[in-house]
Design a protein around this motif. Structure first.
Motif, PDB file in Angstrom:
ATOM      1  N   UNK A   1       0.839  -1.196   0.000  1.00 54.59           N
ATOM      2  CA  UNK A   1       0.000   0.000   0.000  1.00 54.59           C
ATOM      3  C   UNK A   1       0.873   1.244   0.000  1.00 54.59           C
ATOM      4  N   UNK A   2       0.330   2.317  -0.557  1.00 53.67           N
ATOM      5  CA  UNK A   2       1.026   3.600  -0.552  1.00 53.67           C
ATOM      6  C   UNK A   2       0.139   4.667  -1.153  1.00 53.67           C
ATOM      7  N   UNK A   3       0.384   5.903  -0.800  1.00 50.89           N
ATOM      8  CA  UNK A   3      -0.396   7.006  -1.343  1.00 50.89           C
ATOM      9  C   UNK A   3       0.387   8.297  -1.272  1.00 50.89           C
ATOM     10  N   UNK A   4      -0.207   9.358  -1.827  1.00 49.72           N
ATOM     11  CA  UNK A   4       0.448  10.662  -1.810  1.00 49.72           C
ATOM     12  C   UNK A   4      -0.589  11.768  -1.875  1.00 49.72           C
ATOM     13  N   UNK A   5      -0.214  12.929  -1.321  1.00 42.80           N
ATOM     14  CA  UNK A   5      -1.040  14.133  -1.329  1.00 42.80           C
ATOM     15  C   UNK A   5      -0.250  15.232  -2.026  1.00 42.80           C
ATOM     16  N   UNK A   6      -0.931  16.005  -2.893  1.00 46.56           N
ATOM     17  CA  UNK A   6      -0.289  17.066  -3.657  1.00 46.56           C
ATOM     18  C   UNK A   6      -0.997  18.399  -3.400  1.00 46.56           C
ATOM     19  N   UNK A   7      -0.220  19.470  -3.240  1.00 47.02           N
ATOM     20  CA  UNK A   7      -0.819  20.800  -3.102  1.00 47.02           C
ATOM     21  C   UNK A   7       0.234  21.870  -3.358  1.00 47.02           C
ATOM     22  N   UNK A   8      -0.234  23.054  -3.728  1.00 44.12           N
ATOM     23  CA  UNK A   8       0.637  24.226  -3.859  1.00 44.12           C
ATOM     24  C   UNK A   8       0.616  25.083  -2.599  1.00 44.12           C
ATOM     25  N   UNK A   9      -0.238  24.734  -1.646  1.00 40.82           N
ATOM     26  CA  UNK A   9      -0.427  25.548  -0.445  1.00 40.82           C
ATOM     27  C   UNK A   9       0.580  25.145   0.638  1.00 40.82           C
ATOM     28  N   UNK A  10       1.452  26.084   1.007  1.00 42.18           N
ATOM     29  CA  UNK A  10       2.508  25.792   1.980  1.00 42.18           C
ATOM     30  C   UNK A  10       1.939  25.413   3.350  1.00 42.18           C
ATOM     31  N   UNK A  11       0.942  26.148   3.807  1.00 43.04           N
ATOM     32  CA  UNK A  11       0.364  25.896   5.127  1.00 43.04           C
ATOM     33  C   UNK A  11      -0.293  24.525   5.179  1.00 43.04           C
ATOM     34  N   UNK A  12      -1.047  24.185   4.151  1.00 51.38           N
ATOM     35  CA  UNK A  12      -1.694  22.876   4.111  1.00 51.38           C
ATOM     36  C   UNK A  12      -0.652  21.758   4.076  1.00 51.38           C
ATOM     37  N   UNK A  13       0.406  21.960   3.300  1.00 51.16           N
ATOM     38  CA  UNK A  13       1.443  20.938   3.207  1.00 51.16           C
ATOM     39  C   UNK A  13       2.080  20.677   4.570  1.00 51.16           C
ATOM     40  N   UNK A  14       2.349  21.739   5.326  1.00 52.22           N
ATOM     41  CA  UNK A  14       2.927  21.577   6.666  1.00 52.22           C
ATOM     42  C   UNK A  14       1.973  20.812   7.588  1.00 52.22           C
ATOM     43  N   UNK A  15       0.687  21.119   7.488  1.00 49.52           N
ATOM     44  CA  UNK A  15      -0.302  20.418   8.305  1.00 49.52           C
ATOM     45  C   UNK A  15      -0.356  18.930   7.946  1.00 49.52           C
ATOM     46  N   UNK A  16      -0.354  18.636   6.661  1.00 47.42           N
ATOM     47  CA  UNK A  16      -0.428  17.244   6.217  1.00 47.42           C
ATOM     48  C   UNK A  16       0.791  16.466   6.710  1.00 47.42           C
ATOM     49  N   UNK A  17       1.965  17.067   6.611  1.00 50.25           N
ATOM     50  CA  UNK A  17       3.177  16.399   7.107  1.00 50.25           C
ATOM     51  C   UNK A  17       3.063  16.110   8.601  1.00 50.25           C
ATOM     52  N   UNK A  18       2.472  17.038   9.342  1.00 54.02           N
ATOM     53  CA  UNK A  18       2.282  16.835  10.777  1.00 54.02           C
ATOM     54  C   UNK A  18       1.257  15.735  11.038  1.00 54.02           C
ATOM     55  N   UNK A  19       0.119  15.794  10.365  1.00 49.72           N
ATOM     56  CA  UNK A  19      -0.929  14.797  10.572  1.00 49.72           C
ATOM     57  C   UNK A  19      -0.435  13.382  10.259  1.00 49.72           C
ATOM     58  N   UNK A  20       0.457  13.249   9.286  1.00 48.11           N
ATOM     59  CA  UNK A  20       0.954  11.929   8.892  1.00 48.11           C
ATOM     60  C   UNK A  20       1.726  11.229  10.006  1.00 48.11           C
ATOM     61  N   UNK A  21       2.323  12.020  10.886  1.00 48.49           N
ATOM     62  CA  UNK A  21       3.175  11.450  11.935  1.00 48.49           C
ATOM     63  C   UNK A  21       2.647  11.887  13.303  1.00 48.49           C
ATOM     64  N   UNK A  22       1.455  11.437  13.624  1.00 50.42           N
ATOM     65  CA  UNK A  22       0.872  11.635  14.954  1.00 50.42           C
ATOM     66  C   UNK A  22       0.784  13.109  15.360  1.00 50.42           C
ATOM     67  N   UNK A  23       0.550  13.984  14.385  1.00 44.18           N
ATOM     68  CA  UNK A  23       0.413  15.403  14.719  1.00 44.18           C
ATOM     69  C   UNK A  23       1.685  16.027  15.257  1.00 44.18           C
ATOM     70  N   UNK A  24       2.826  15.627  14.728  1.00 49.12           N
ATOM     71  CA  UNK A  24       4.116  16.079  15.248  1.00 49.12           C
ATOM     72  C   UNK A  24       4.321  17.578  15.044  1.00 49.12           C
TER      73      UNK A  24
END
Length: 381
Positions: free
Chosen positions: A198-221
């Motif tokens: 299994x694997x997936x990916x998320x794409x966006x041009x929005x810097x703030x959203x990208x930072x949030x997604x990276x955090x959500x992926x790892x237990x809200x780090x």
């Protein structure tokens, strides 16, 4: 005969895939290895967006987008009625209400005109607040994003592109997974670009959203994984899968997309020779490119479709029905008590009785295509 020829793909690319796997094992860097970041950079560059964040699977990718937008109770999210379950499942999982919209008969993608009707109906009812449009790139062809964007802008809605089947497709020069405010894809093995798990990916041009997604992926780090600043999830693409995808990526963009389109052209040429038969072939919009997750024909009804599928199976030819049941008919959504179906979804009902996906891959041989077509055309003799 394989449905997607994964064994042939591996045999053709065995040297580079084996080397990529061996490197991960030798380095013993199984989580968050350098291959993950390298893959994210390659994917973002190919798609043409600023950020790509990989995750555990395509369903998580959709959930991460909804989490980022704080979608929840009282929100309406518009989803095609003809799609895989996860496109609507993630909406209910977030606590929001999926509103199922009928699709176009020719492309099988969400119908922009019916989408607008659904949005107006929700607004007039006043119980829910329209927030997001989930547009699915079904079978590999991007949805009609120029028209969908017009509707989204008119009603101030966000677009979530579910590109699980669409990676590698395009509208003009613009690539799939770049059409949404946030876009997602899946690397499930049967997808156009698949890993070995299994694997997936998320794409966006929005810097703030990208930072949030990276955090959500790892237990809200926050600054590190032991600094938890929000409630998240555990959704990472492991290094092994990233390495496999890197080994397959250049072949995918430089050869496989063209090769699968050549197989599609052969299917269409051979099936088109018998116009008297009751087969409707796939339709691709002018200026659109499909990555061909599936080659899906339509028959005249459920009995004919099911009988043909049985005939193919008797001759060791695999085929699948994507999808036999509309979203609004899924038992899991019965709790909505009709709120999920506010108008007619007759096209979806029709498609569920007619569609049949045939074997397809860049590694399929011409003789295999000819055999499938011979069995199909001989079904009525």
């Amino acid at each position: 005969m394989e449905f997607r020829s994964l064994k042939k793909q591996y045999a053709a690319n065995k040297e580079q895939i084996d080397a990529a796997i061996a490197r991960v094992i030798n380095d013993a860097n199984f989580i968050s290895g350098s291959q993950v970041k390298e893959l994210e950079e390659k994917l973002a560059d190919y798609v043409g967006v600023k950020h790509c964040i990989t995750c555990a699977n395509g369903t998580d990718a959709l959930s991460l987008a909804l989490m980022t937008w704080e979608i929840g109770e009282g929100d309406a999210v518009f989803v095609p009625d003809f799609t895989f379950f996860s496109s609507g499942e993630v909406v209910s999982f977030a606590g929001a209400t999926p509103i199922f919209v009928d699709v176009e008969y020719d492309t099988c993608n969400i119908d922009p005109d019916k989408l607008e009707i659904a949005i107006k109906s929700v607004l007039e009812d006043g119980t829910l607040k329209p927030k997001v449009i989930v547009a699915v790139d079904l079978f590999g062809q991007p949805a009609d994003y120029p028209r969908i964007r017009e509707v989204a802008d008119k009603y101030n809605l966000l677009i979530l592109e579910d590109g699980a089947q669409g990676f590698g497709g395009a509208i003009g020069e613009k690539k799939a997974c770049s059409f949404g405010d946030i876009s997602t894809t899946s690397f499930f093995p049967m997808k156009p670009l698949g890993c070995y798990g299994d694997g997936g990916a998320v794409f966006t041009d929005n810097d703030e959203w990208a930072d949030l997604i990276r955090s959500y992926c790892v237990h809200g780090k926050g600054t590190m994984k032991y600094d938890n600043v929000r409630i998240g999830m555990n959704s990472r693409l492991d290094t092994m899968q990233a390495a496999i995808l890197l080994a397959k990526f250049d072949v995918f963009i430089n050869a496989e997309i063209n090769e699968v389109n050549a197989i599609v052209d052969l299917y269409t040429e051979l099936l088109s020779k018998k116009q008297d038969y009751r087969i409707k072939l796939p339709f691709i919009r002018k200026g659109f490119t499909s990555s061909w997750a599936q080659y899906t024909i339509k028959l005249s009804g459920k009995k004919e479709r099911d009988d043909l599928q049985k005939q193919l199976k008797l001759n060791d030819v695999p085929s699948f029905v994507y999808y036999p049941k509309a979203m609004h008919e899924q038992q899991a959504f019965k709790y909505l008590n009709g709120k999920n179906r506010i108008f007619d979804c007759s096209v979806t009902n029709e498609l569920c009785n007619e569609v049949l996906s045939l074997p397809l891959s860049p590694y399929m041989e011409q003789g295999e295509v000819a055999r499938v077509v011979e069995l199909i055309l001989g079904f009525w003799v």
